[in-house]
Design a protein around this motif. Sequence first.
Motif, mmCIF file in Angstrom:
data_model
loop_
_atom_site.group_PDB
_atom_site.id
_atom_site.type_symbol
_atom_site.label_atom_id
_atom_site.label_comp_id
_atom_site.label_asym_id
_atom_site.label_seq_id
_atom_site.Cartn_x
_atom_site.Cartn_y
_atom_site.Cartn_z
ATOM 1 N N TYR A 216 0.856 -1.215 0.081
ATOM 2 C CA TYR A 216 0.204 0.080 -0.062
ATOM 3 C C TYR A 216 1.000 1.235 0.106
ATOM 4 O O TYR A 216 1.660 1.361 0.748
ATOM 5 C CB TYR A 216 -0.805 0.121 1.311
ATOM 6 N N CYS A 217 0.597 2.341 -1.069
ATOM 7 C CA CYS A 217 1.277 3.385 -1.020
ATOM 8 C C CYS A 217 0.292 4.622 -0.668
ATOM 9 O O CYS A 217 -0.705 4.818 -0.902
ATOM 10 C CB CYS A 217 1.864 3.482 -2.340
ATOM 11 N N GLU A 230 4.994 9.437 -2.335
ATOM 12 C CA GLU A 230 4.465 8.204 -2.108
ATOM 13 C C GLU A 230 5.389 7.315 -0.928
ATOM 14 O O GLU A 230 6.514 7.341 -1.494
ATOM 15 C CB GLU A 230 3.782 7.395 -3.069
ATOM 16 N N CYS A 232 5.556 3.509 0.894
ATOM 17 C CA CYS A 232 4.828 2.232 0.556
ATOM 18 C C CYS A 232 5.096 1.295 2.059
ATOM 19 O O CYS A 232 6.335 1.432 2.562
ATOM 20 C CB CYS A 232 5.429 1.579 -0.498
ATOM 21 N N ARG A 254 -3.566 3.938 -1.754
ATOM 22 C CA ARG A 254 -3.854 3.216 -2.903
ATOM 23 C C ARG A 254 -3.013 1.994 -2.819
ATOM 24 O O ARG A 254 -1.864 1.878 -2.155
ATOM 25 C CB ARG A 254 -3.823 3.788 -4.290
ATOM 26 N N LYS A 256 -1.219 -1.432 -4.603
ATOM 27 C CA LYS A 256 -0.043 -1.947 -5.581
ATOM 28 C C LYS A 256 -0.090 -3.303 -5.639
ATOM 29 O O LYS A 256 -0.066 -3.933 -4.626
ATOM 30 C CB LYS A 256 1.246 -1.169 -5.613
ATOM 31 N N TYR A 262 -1.659 -0.126 -10.124
ATOM 32 C CA TYR A 262 -2.214 0.653 -8.727
ATOM 33 C C TYR A 262 -3.555 0.837 -8.710
ATOM 34 O O TYR A 262 -4.407 0.887 -9.829
ATOM 35 C CB TYR A 262 -1.637 2.089 -8.868
ATOM 36 N N TYR A 265 -7.245 6.039 -5.739
ATOM 37 C CA TYR A 265 -6.875 6.333 -4.331
ATOM 38 C C TYR A 265 -7.916 6.174 -3.574
ATOM 39 O O TYR A 265 -9.227 6.609 -3.845
ATOM 40 C CB TYR A 265 -6.447 7.835 -4.228
#
Length: 268
Positions: A216-217, A230, A232, A254, A256, A262, A265
Amino acid sequence: SWVDASSQKVLSTTTYEYKINSPARPYIQVKFDLSSLRGIGSGVISDYSINYIQDTTAPENPVDAGLRVYSTASSSSELTSGRWYPYPAINITWPKEGSESGATDTATGSGVLGYYVSLFATDSADVVDEDYFQTENSIISSGLVAGNTYYLALTTEDQAGNINQNTWRPFVYKFDDVAPTQPGDLSADPSGYTAVNKFTFSWDEATDSASGVAGYCYKTGTSSGTFASEQCTTALSVTDVPAYKKGANTFYLRAKDNAGNYSAYSTV
């Protein structure tokens, strides 16, 4: 019937070599068609010879060191076998016959004619039975299905019809161009207006039907500092995220997947 010779090689300014393509027979006839530029002068055949070479040995396939695989969108970075990628079409190239790492025939062999080659969704496909034959030393594979793993299979055929029985399988391509789901139930703690300037954000796990969720970023709406770009994580929460202004702030998150896709958001 007459069959045209092919594969002309210019040995000198007056000497040429051709491949005879007619079926083997007890006798052979040769016919030369001569032409002259602008009808001036007449061509002359001063001598010719016919050589029969028996070739019962299969050629050798290319070797792994010479294989190159790129996405068709960019040739700046090579792809690595066994990894997930989001590219729906890839360009696969191997060295030409006789070059370093390329296919070879014996010194007295007839020479490489071409290759049976394709990408398959199984690692045991018979590329010869599927009859994907070509003379070029590259292919562009498209029409791939997200979530599938594809295996490159190649074997070499020589001019005498000998086929290498050991299929070369040097590359595995995992394809996923579908984005994961958005992380759900994103929340901030503390929520609302507060004098505390350290926030914890948590969320529900996202899903991905093909390559799987890699992480997750997240970032905030700030234009500078650590959280302007970002960060992560593989966890389902982050702590100690500061506000970047007085009043309402925004946190972006968001998912990944392992192919680099991706989700949209989620925000709070």
